[in-house]
Design a protein around this motif. Structure first.
Motif, mmCIF file in Angstrom:
data_model
loop_
_atom_site.group_PDB
_atom_site.id
_atom_site.type_symbol
_atom_site.label_atom_id
_atom_site.label_comp_id
_atom_site.label_asym_id
_atom_site.label_seq_id
_atom_site.Cartn_x
_atom_site.Cartn_y
_atom_site.Cartn_z
ATOM 1 N N PRO A 1 0.865 -1.183 -0.099
ATOM 2 C CA PRO A 1 -0.048 0.038 0.071
ATOM 3 C C PRO A 1 0.888 1.446 -0.110
ATOM 4 C CG PRO A 1 -0.230 -1.230 2.056
ATOM 5 C CD PRO A 1 0.477 -2.110 1.056
ATOM 6 N N LEU A 2 2.144 1.047 0.765
ATOM 7 C CA LEU A 2 2.804 2.341 0.756
ATOM 8 C C LEU A 2 3.224 2.719 -0.630
ATOM 9 C CD1 LEU A 2 4.906 2.029 3.937
ATOM 10 C CD2 LEU A 2 3.474 3.771 3.096
ATOM 11 N N ALA A 3 3.685 1.687 -1.677
ATOM 12 C CA ALA A 3 4.243 2.130 -2.850
ATOM 13 C C ALA A 3 3.140 2.657 -3.715
ATOM 14 C CB ALA A 3 4.750 0.652 -3.345
ATOM 15 N N SER A 4 1.971 2.011 -3.633
ATOM 16 C CA SER A 4 0.913 2.741 -4.463
ATOM 17 C C SER A 4 0.393 4.076 -4.141
ATOM 18 C CB SER A 4 -0.225 1.553 -4.549
ATOM 19 O OG SER A 4 -0.685 1.318 -3.043
ATOM 20 N N MET A 5 0.627 4.015 -2.796
ATOM 21 C CA MET A 5 0.277 5.514 -2.161
ATOM 22 C C MET A 5 1.092 6.486 -2.720
ATOM 23 S SD MET A 5 -1.026 4.581 1.730
ATOM 24 C CE MET A 5 -0.558 6.450 2.284
ATOM 25 N N ARG A 6 2.706 6.059 -2.686
ATOM 26 C CA ARG A 6 3.772 6.930 -3.131
ATOM 27 C C ARG A 6 3.240 7.235 -4.774
ATOM 28 N NH1 ARG A 6 9.915 6.053 -2.591
ATOM 29 N NH2 ARG A 6 10.539 8.136 -3.476
ATOM 30 N N VAL A 7 3.086 6.340 -5.482
ATOM 31 C CA VAL A 7 3.092 6.581 -7.153
ATOM 32 C C VAL A 7 1.801 7.530 -7.214
ATOM 33 C CG1 VAL A 7 1.964 5.490 -8.681
ATOM 34 C CG2 VAL A 7 3.890 4.225 -7.612
ATOM 35 N N PHE B 1 -7.229 10.410 -5.054
ATOM 36 C CA PHE B 1 -7.367 10.583 -3.576
ATOM 37 C C PHE B 1 -8.058 9.606 -2.769
ATOM 38 C CE2 PHE B 1 -6.185 15.260 -4.350
ATOM 39 C CZ PHE B 1 -4.983 15.249 -3.500
ATOM 40 N N GLY B 2 -9.366 9.115 -3.464
ATOM 41 C CA GLY B 2 -10.138 8.139 -3.023
ATOM 42 C C GLY B 2 -9.167 6.801 -3.079
ATOM 43 N N LEU B 3 -8.170 6.362 -3.941
ATOM 44 C CA LEU B 3 -7.323 5.333 -3.799
ATOM 45 C C LEU B 3 -6.466 5.295 -2.712
ATOM 46 C CD1 LEU B 3 -6.616 4.727 -7.595
ATOM 47 C CD2 LEU B 3 -7.876 3.141 -6.122
ATOM 48 N N ILE B 4 -5.823 6.608 -2.544
ATOM 49 C CA ILE B 4 -5.016 6.770 -1.200
ATOM 50 C C ILE B 4 -5.544 6.653 -0.031
ATOM 51 C CG2 ILE B 4 -3.606 8.409 -0.152
ATOM 52 C CD1 ILE B 4 -3.001 9.804 -3.108
ATOM 53 N N SER B 5 -6.858 6.937 -0.086
ATOM 54 C CA SER B 5 -7.640 6.955 1.244
ATOM 55 C C SER B 5 -7.930 5.431 1.387
ATOM 56 C CB SER B 5 -8.652 7.867 1.189
ATOM 57 O OG SER B 5 -9.778 7.064 2.039
ATOM 58 N N LYS B 6 -8.425 4.686 0.407
ATOM 59 C CA LYS B 6 -8.519 3.264 0.546
ATOM 60 C C LYS B 6 -7.282 2.396 1.125
ATOM 61 C CE LYS B 6 -10.149 0.001 -2.620
ATOM 62 N NZ LYS B 6 -10.513 -0.335 -3.878
ATOM 63 N N GLU B 7 -5.925 2.799 0.368
ATOM 64 C CA GLU B 7 -4.877 2.302 1.042
ATOM 65 C C GLU B 7 -4.468 2.369 2.210
ATOM 66 O OE1 GLU B 7 -2.941 0.065 -0.736
ATOM 67 O OE2 GLU B 7 -4.494 0.093 -2.618
ATOM 68 N N ASN B 8 -4.929 3.693 2.587
ATOM 69 C CA ASN B 8 -4.259 4.140 3.921
ATOM 70 C C ASN B 8 -5.295 3.357 4.997
ATOM 71 O OD1 ASN B 8 -4.764 6.060 6.234
ATOM 72 N ND2 ASN B 8 -3.550 7.168 5.200
ATOM 73 N N GLU B 9 -6.588 3.266 4.440
ATOM 74 C CA GLU B 9 -7.702 2.477 5.270
ATOM 75 C C GLU B 9 -6.852 1.036 5.539
ATOM 76 O OE1 GLU B 9 -12.134 1.076 5.064
ATOM 77 O OE2 GLU B 9 -11.585 2.864 3.855
ATOM 78 N N ARG B 10 -6.531 0.516 4.433
ATOM 79 C CA ARG B 10 -6.019 -0.761 4.400
ATOM 80 C C ARG B 10 -4.734 -0.980 5.410
ATOM 81 N NH1 ARG B 10 -3.986 -3.563 -0.793
ATOM 82 N NH2 ARG B 10 -2.592 -5.335 -0.092
ATOM 83 N N LEU B 11 -4.039 0.026 5.273
ATOM 84 C CA LEU B 11 -2.853 0.236 6.093
ATOM 85 C C LEU B 11 -3.148 0.135 7.696
ATOM 86 C CD1 LEU B 11 0.144 2.240 4.642
ATOM 87 C CD2 LEU B 11 0.211 0.204 5.549
ATOM 88 N N SER B 12 -3.976 0.940 8.001
ATOM 89 C CA SER B 12 -4.703 1.218 9.202
ATOM 90 C C SER B 12 -5.053 -0.307 9.541
ATOM 91 C CB SER B 12 -5.690 2.326 9.497
ATOM 92 O OG SER B 12 -5.435 3.303 8.835
ATOM 93 N N ARG B 13 -5.948 -0.788 8.928
ATOM 94 C CA ARG B 13 -6.495 -2.376 9.308
ATOM 95 C C ARG B 13 -5.454 -3.290 9.741
ATOM 96 N NH1 ARG B 13 -10.090 -1.969 5.119
ATOM 97 N NH2 ARG B 13 -9.028 -3.978 4.296
ATOM 98 N N LEU B 14 -4.307 -3.218 8.643
ATOM 99 C CA LEU B 14 -3.229 -4.030 8.926
ATOM 100 C C LEU B 14 -2.432 -3.638 10.342
ATOM 101 C CD1 LEU B 14 -1.451 -4.264 5.661
ATOM 102 C CD2 LEU B 14 -1.769 -6.202 7.356
ATOM 103 N N ILE B 15 -2.228 -2.442 10.397
ATOM 104 C CA ILE B 15 -1.604 -1.928 11.789
ATOM 105 C C ILE B 15 -2.690 -2.495 12.850
ATOM 106 C CG2 ILE B 15 -0.599 -0.120 12.962
ATOM 107 C CD1 ILE B 15 0.390 0.648 10.361
#
Ligand code: ADP
Length: 631
Positions: A410-416, A436-450
């Protein structure tokens, strides 16, 4: 691993047991050796006494060496040195006992007077006339032997003529005269003692003084071994006959020795060896020769005095004599240098080592068993520790691998996306919003993971604390559904929610239970392909509130169902990674449900979908009020 453990337990144990066994064996040998030495010493003392005894007997032979044969014989017997003896001359010929003396040739045998008397006695059977003829010879000849033989003939014929009294008178009268003392008959036998015996046998009254003095005189002569003229066979015969004739027994100390010597000389005897006591034939008769081979001593039985007081040892059953090859003896030595082939042995009561060996074996068994037990316990502890360490290492490795991978994507896709937006490489505002929506989704995924990692980490450290409170299950389900509704609100996804009314309250941690539902919903979404149909149900059954998440996804095999609650387990790793999983979701779900005293069931079929049902017990209002659960 198991093999190494078994070898690790068995090899040292076997070594210890072997060592103990060898040590005990050595100890027993040492004790046995000590005992053997002690008893051998005792036996040697006895053997020295036996040696001395026989040396004395052989020494005694020297004291009789100068005596004439009969006297030497008599002295050896009377002094108790031997049971009997044979005396030899310097040429090795027996000089005592001899059966006959050389008879003095009868000078009268061919004379006409003697022939006449002989004819009258035997051919014509005229004893009276024969007696007269013998009387005439006795008076005519001056030779003492002839006179004695004639008087003997006369007495014999008078007896045949039934003139007993006259016969006795001749036997006790003229024939008892001293001049006939050594006169012999034609067989070499002394006439006088024979005549005395005959007279005694003819006398009626044995109490008569004459009878008694005659008997005493004869006995004296028979016991007198300096009287060389009497052959030993005659002496023996007269001794036996006199004993039979006399009403009271007459003592002849040498009679038994005479009989034994006579038997010995008649038997097929092996050559006696000088200074060595050996057995004669099969009977228990022993003989030993003197050094100069002039005397052989005879013994009826081999009596070896081993003394008394040698038994006061609780281990010793007996000390005794045995043949050289007696294997039952504990220790044995030759009894004496004079007695070949005979041993002196110690016999033990029973094997004294058996009991000690039994005790030692028991101790050995116990020690061995305890040793094995201790080593086994130690091995188990070590194995458990090593196992735990290995598991921990594996867990750490899995965690690092998963975390780095799951964070990277998710970090890589957020960075792109961020770079694209920063560089203004988007067509319009709509595309920018999409990014922005995609970044938010990846962020959400990261949060869930963490979130999951944190929960897992707390779980592992046993630090997870639940904030228990009475909950309205419907509200928990609604909250969970709300938080995913945005994601699930798509054309290819249909979410059905069905919450029963009047659901009883449960005691639980609201956030934790939302995490449970989110993980289940997330999985239902991830592992269903296009046209997802996901159902959420909350209902009560059998004192439980049931939270059910159902999908029409790829489903699970039976084997997979058993493993999915394990940490980091993923049925299809590439699919799970693609879907954004780290293999911890269900293990967290199970941990939370267990902590709430509930359970989770899975019903699934590959390609048909899965149903996960969480059961949580109703609140027991009384107990929860007093002590809310938590961990
Ligand atoms: P992950 O984060 O990989 O999804 P989980 O612990 O949540 O880890 O699930 C473990 C594995 O169980 C998943 O990788 C997946 O293979 C399988 N799984 C879980 N839920 C479902 C489901 N609803 N349908 C099919 N497979 C599932």
């Amino acid at each position: 691993m198991l093999l190494v453990l078994v070898a690790g337990v068995l090899v040292p144990t076997a070594c210890v047991l072997w060592f103990m066994n060898a040590a005990m064996g050595n100890e027993r040998l040492a004790v046995r050796q000590k005992l053997t030495d002690a008893y051998r010493k005792q036996l040697m003392e006895i053997s020295a006494v036996v040696d001395k005894h026989w040396a004395q007997k052989l020494e005694a032979l020297k004291t009789v060496s100068g005596l004439q044969a009969a006297e030497a014989f008599s002295q050896l017997i009377r002094s108790g040195v031997a049971d009997s003896a044979i005396i030899f001359d310097e040429f090795g010929k027996v000089s005592y006992p001899v059966s006959e003396q050389r008879a003095e040739l009868s000078q009268q045998a061919g004379t006409p007077q003697w022939l006449e008397a002989d004819k009258l006695e035997y051919e014509l059977a005229q004893p009276q006339r024969a007696a007269d003829a013998y009387a005439k010879i006795a008076s005519e000849f001056s030779n003492a032997t002839i006179q004695a033989q004639a008087l003997q003939g006369r007495a014999r014929c008078l007896l045949k003529a039934s003139q007993k009294q006259r016969a006795i008178e001749i036997l006790t009268g003229p024939l008892a005269e001293d001049k006939y003392r050594n006169a012999m008959d034609a067989h070499g036998r002394l006439i006088a003692p024979n005549s005395q015996l005959l007279a005694l046998q003819l006398m009626k009254d044995s109490n008569q003084e004459e009878f008694l003095s005659l008997a005493a005189d004869l006995a004296r002569r028979l016991n007198d071994y300096s009287d060389v003229a009497m052959p030993s066979a005659q002496r023996r015969f007269l001794m036996q006959s006199l004993q039979q004739t006399m009403p009271d027994p007459v003592q002849f100390p040498t009679l038994d020795a005479e009989t034994l010597a006579a038997e010995y000389l008649e038997s097929q005897r092996p050559t006696p060896q000088p200074n060595l006591l050996t057995k004669v034939g099969r009977a228990d008769l022993w003989h030993i020769g003197s050094q100069d081979k002039r005397i052989v001593m005879l013994f009826r039985t081999l009596h070896i005095d081993i003394g008394k007081g040698h038994y006061d040892d609780s281990l010793v059953r007996a000390i005794g004599i045995c043949p050289a090859d007696d294997s039952t003896a504990f220790v044995s030595i030759p009894v004496s240098k004079y007695i070949p082939g005979v041993e002196l042995a110690v016999y033990l009561v029973e094997d004294p080592f058996a009991e000690a060996a039994g005790r030692q074996n028991a101790a050995y068994l116990w020690t061995g068993s305890l040793g094995i037990l201790a080593i086994a316990v130690l091995a188990l502890i070590v194995a458990g520790y090593v196992g735990r360490q290995m598991k921990l290492t594996r867990l750490k490795n899995d965690l690092i691998a998963t975390v780095s991978h799951e964070l990277k994507t998710p970090l890589a896709s957020m960075r792109v996306l961020v770079d694209t937006l920063l560089e203004g490489r988007y067509q319009d505002q709509q595309q920018a919003r999409d990014y922005f929506g995609l970044i938010s989704k990846e962020n959400e995924r990261l949060s869930r993971l963490i979130d999951n990692f944190l929960t897992f980490s707390r779980m592992e450290r046993n630090k997870k604390a639940f904030d228990l409170a009475e909950l309205d299950t419907g509200e928990v389900v609604t909250a969970a559904v709300d938080s995913v509704s945005d994601r699930f609100d798509k054309a290819d996804c249909q979410l059905d929610v069905n919450i029963a009314t009047d659901l009883p309250k449960i005691s639980g941690d609201r956030d934790a239970l939302i995490t449970v539902l989110l993980n289940l919903l997330d999985n239902a979404y991830k592992y269903s392909q296009d046209d997802k149909r996901i159902g959420v149900r909350a209902y009560s059954a059998e004192a439980n509130v049931c939270l059910e998440v159902k999908d029409n996804g790829i489903g699970l095999s039976r084997r997979a169902i058993k493993k999915i609650f394990n940490r980091f387990y993923q049925v299809d790793q590439s699919l799970a990674r693609k879907a954004g999983g780290c293999g911890l979701g269900l293990s967290i779900v199970k941990f939370i449900v267990d902590a709430h005293g509930g359970s989770i069931d899975v019903v699934s079929q590959p390609e048909r979908g899965s149903t996960f049902t969480v059961k949580l017990p109703f609140v027991d209002t009384k107990t929860t009020a007093d002590s809310p659960r938590g961990s």
